[in-house]
Design a protein around this motif. Structure first.
Motif, short mmCIF file in Angstrom:
data_model
loop_
_atom_site.label_atom_id
_atom_site.label_comp_id
_atom_site.label_asym_id
_atom_site.label_seq_id
_atom_site.Cartn_x
_atom_site.Cartn_y
_atom_site.Cartn_z
N LEU A 165 33.68 77.53 -52.57
CA LEU A 165 33.24 78.35 -51.12
C LEU A 165 32.08 79.45 -51.55
O LEU A 165 30.85 79.57 -50.65
N TRP A 177 27.18 75.84 -45.30
CA TRP A 177 27.36 77.00 -44.66
C TRP A 177 25.97 76.84 -43.31
O TRP A 177 25.30 77.84 -43.60
N ALA A 209 26.68 76.11 -51.07
CA ALA A 209 26.98 77.70 -51.11
C ALA A 209 26.52 77.79 -52.21
O ALA A 209 26.38 79.13 -52.42
#
Ligand code: ADP
Ligand code: MG
Lengths: 255, 235
Positions: free
Chosen positions: A73, A86, A91
């Motif tokens: 992440l 995101w 990422a």
């Protein structure tokens, strides 16, 4: 770590896409995320959506893949498949807007203050904030000491101050209080809670059910490389819906 | 030929009398080898650091070559530098042959591989520890390298001392490119070789004693650095 089969993301240029830069990082969408090493699926199709704000606690037995998920992440590891988005930003491009506190803090061989100076300078932040950050984590009186002589709790507080120094929109913590004394645990929880209240999105991995109850707005339960359950804290602790989570909370061994 | 004991006695009195010739030789030795060490660090440390943080095809081969070059025979380096600096050589126009400059040149080449290979090892170990944190902080390669060099400074000082130790003790390279000319390019090792062959053991022994003391001093320096580093939790 570097000689393991999992590839690290090469250092990336900081994001240049201005539109993407001004867009918030949340919500997060993770779909079909896979990570394989030597033919074994360490993460096996992780599906996850996180909304803006609050603290998500990631729980799960040892080896479930919590640390690997966190690193993916954060853009530190390349997935073997699937996608991390995101709010449209990859990422790798999001790394610079996030911070990760590792289980074992890696501090520079310098004084406590110099560790913060370093990050503030490297990331082009206002260096006059250093003392305020040290005060926040209760280390102002140790500013001149070599960082590597700090106790475990102090070192982790410094790592937390360093993470906050970069003004992260997302703060990851990977079992930051494992093996710390209770007083240090509470200090760290208080600082993380304060960051959450200021709007930093918190993603917190912990083994400690008590800590999870204190910190979590919601819980993601990871089991064998998959999300077994993703529930609001009010639901998860009294009546978890998945069997592995029920077993885990009941103190039964979960493999 | 005197007895060893007699020679030793004379040697000690030579060292203690502060004889000008003796100290001229010692001074030149130090100047040449320190200059070579500084130059070798300026060249070798960036090479070591860059390789420490880089992954590329053929890296393994580069490491093997670098390690092999650590054992370069000084006479071979001397010969190669001689060929380059001699009047008909590609660098002949510099007019360096049989000057201290040529000796610095040769010793630098001799110890660059030592500095590069040893610093690569030191910095790679350090980088293994820092790499993930660096990536999380989005440091550039340049920021990573300068941070490693600074945080590894104690270990790198011992790397520099290892290079100096090798330079100051070698004779093969400096004798070929310097020529062991009195008052010009005579250093401790070449003087020892010459005086021994002439049978002047006291002077040779006096220089040998000073060289040994220097070697001891270098090692004591390394030890002191290690202790300082440990005290400040730099290890
Ligand atoms: N770099 C790696 N290469 C290969 N396997 C790894 C690597 N890192 C972790 N693993 C394996 O992946 C699994 C999940 O690891 P991890 O995410 O660290 O678990 P945890 O949930 O306890 O944090 C473990 O079985 C671990 O042995
Ligand atoms: Mg873990």
């Amino acid at each position: 770590m570097s000689d393991l089969p999992i590839t690290a993301v090469p250092p990336v240029a900081r994001p240049r896409d201005e539109a993407a830069m001004s867009r918030p990082l949340l919500p997060l969408r993770v779909s079909g995320l896979r990570l394989a090493a030597d033919g074994a699926a360490l993460l096996d199709g992780v599906e996850l959506s996180l909304a803006p704000g609050g603290c998500t606690v990631i729980m799960g037995p040892n080896g479930a893949g919590k640390s690997l998920l966190l690193k993916m992440l954060h853009g530190l590891l390349v997935p073997s498949g699937g996608e991390v988005s995101w709010n449209g930003t990859s990422a790798a491009q999001a790394t610079a807007r996030q911070a990760l506190v590792f289980q074992k803090p890696v501090l520079l061989r310098r004084s406590v203050a110099a560790n913060l100076d370093f990050v503030l300078k490297a990331r082009g932040r206002d260096r006059s904030r250093r003392d305020a950050l040290l005060r926040e984590v209760g280390l102002l009186h140790k500013a001149r000491q070599p960082a590597r002589l700090l106790s475990g709790g102090e070192a982790q507080r410094l790592a937390l101050a360093r993470a906050l120094a970069t003004d992260p929109e997302v703060l990851f913590l990977d079992e930051p209080t494992a093996s710390l004394d209770p007083a240090s645990v509470l200090v760290i929880e208080r600082i993380v809670g304060a960051a959450r209240d200021r709007g930093t999105r918190i993603i917190f991995v912990t083994h400690d059910v008590g800590q999870a109850r204190r910190m979590a707005d919601e819980v993601v339960f990871l089991h064998r490389g998959r999300v077994a359950e993703h529930s609001h804290a009010d639901v998860f602790f009294p009546e978890p819906r998945s069997q592995p989570a029920r077993d885990y909370l009941a103190g039964r061994i979960v493999l | 030929m005197q007895s060893i004991g007699e020679a030793f006695h004379l040697a000690l009195s030579l060292v203690l009398s502060g004889e000008a010739d003796l100290y001229e030789i010692v001074g030149l030795s130090l100047r040449v080898s320190l200059s070579a060490t500084v130059l070798a660090c300026a060249i070798g440390l960036p090479i070591g650091a860059l390789i420490a943080v880089s992954r590329f095809r053929g890296r393994g081969l580069v490491l093997i070559v670098m390690n092999a070059l650590m054992g370069l025979p000084p006479v071979v380096v001397g010969l190669l530098v001689y060929l380059h600096l001699s009047r008909s050589g590609p660098l002949g126009f510099l007019g360096l042959l049989y000057t201290p400059g040529a000796m610095v040149f040769a010793q630098t080449i001799l110890i660059v591989p030592i500095v590069a290979a040893l610093s690569r090892q030191v910095l790679e170990d350090l980088h293994a520890e820092y790499a993930e944190q660096f990536r999380s902080l989005c440091l550039s390669r340049w920021q990573s390298i300068t941070t490693l060099l600074w945080d590894g400074r104690y270990a790198l000082l011992t790397v520099g001392l290892a290079g100096f130790g090798r330079a100051v003790a070698e004779v093969g390279a400096v004798i070929i490119v310097g020529g062991n000319i009195d008052h010009l390019t005579r250093v401790m090792t070449t003087a020892i070789a010459l005086e021994t062959s002439k049978g002047d053991l006291p002077l040779a022994l006096a220089l040998g004693i000073i060289l040994l003391v220097l070697a001891l001093g270098v090692n004591a320096g390394v030890q002191a650095l290690r202790m300082t580093a440990a005290r400040q939790a730099h290890v």
